[in-house]
Design an enzyme around this catalytic site. Sequence first.
Site, short mmCIF file in Angstrom:
data_model
loop_
_atom_site.label_atom_id
_atom_site.label_comp_id
_atom_site.label_asym_id
_atom_site.label_seq_id
_atom_site.Cartn_x
_atom_site.Cartn_y
_atom_site.Cartn_z
N GLU A 178 0.53 21.35 6.85
CA GLU A 178 0.63 19.95 7.28
C GLU A 178 0.25 19.79 8.75
O GLU A 178 -0.40 18.81 9.12
CB GLU A 178 2.06 19.45 7.03
CG GLU A 178 2.39 19.31 5.55
CD GLU A 178 3.84 18.97 5.31
OE1 GLU A 178 4.10 17.92 4.68
OE2 GLU A 178 4.73 19.74 5.72
N GLU A 220 6.49 23.94 -0.98
CA GLU A 220 7.84 23.37 -0.85
C GLU A 220 8.55 23.21 -2.20
O GLU A 220 9.77 23.27 -2.28
CB GLU A 220 7.77 22.00 -0.15
CG GLU A 220 7.44 22.05 1.33
CD GLU A 220 5.94 22.00 1.61
OE1 GLU A 220 5.58 21.76 2.77
OE2 GLU A 220 5.15 22.21 0.66
N GLY A 224 4.76 23.43 6.19
CA GLY A 224 4.58 22.67 7.43
C GLY A 224 3.40 23.16 8.23
O GLY A 224 2.79 22.39 8.98
N ALA A 227 7.92 25.37 7.61
CA ALA A 227 9.09 24.83 8.30
C ALA A 227 10.14 25.91 8.52
O ALA A 227 10.17 26.93 7.83
CB ALA A 227 9.68 23.68 7.49
#
Length: 264
Positions: free
Chosen positions: A118, A138, A115, A72
């Site tokens: 993901e 994370e 991310g 992210a």
Amino acid sequence: MTSSMKEGAGDSVVYEKAGGIAIVRLNRPEVRNALSFGLISRLAEILHELDADESIGASVLTGGEKFFSAGADIKEMAGRSMASFEKHDDFSVWDALASVGKPFISAVEGYAYGGGCELAMASDMIVAAEDARFGQPEIDLGIMPGAGGTQRLTRAAGKYRSMRYILTGEPFSAAEAERMGIVTAVVPKGQAVREASRIAALISAKPRTAVLLAKKAVRRAAENQLTEGLLFERSLFYSLFATLDQKEGMNAFLNKRKPEFKGE
């Protein structure tokens, strides 16, 4: 083989079409393809555009030769609060990926963290180079996966392995990802896009309606009750932006220092 590149100045995602498939590439190399909400929105928009393109039967998603995505965009999230996430519902842009009709395959070279991991797991298949690395780090930022990591990793790898990687933040190899059932195939370094494109071309040559319905059926089997789990994950993710450890974790990351968590 002819192709056409769709790209504009500053585009975070670009793509080209050739031989019935599309190669879609994350295009923020200066920040190792950090996933801003704008990038995910643009990616979903492109994949839906390709859904409407009768010349395309399947797509390949890549980040490039050195990395898929570092995760992210922390700069975008560091100053956010729990209330702002709940108010603006930024993560809804990720939900648009679930409604993409045609198959899309992630081709992972290098690392896919946070991310990025993901996003790869949100695709229909993952082809990984043998040196690829995956991870959900994370926890080191004072937060947790918030775009499907706790749900998709657990569904693929099971509770115990998922607990290890999500709670420690340790990365895992392509070989381990294959053993856990996360990746479709592991190929030699530099060959992920080629193999993913080969699979995509095979799919593109099949009857389109049958492919669309078969994908829908498989995803229904794999993702039964996933929507409820994703909403629960998202609410917990938002709640962590009310903690001091989240502020410390992201500030330490941005300032390239070790965080000092206090459990607050």
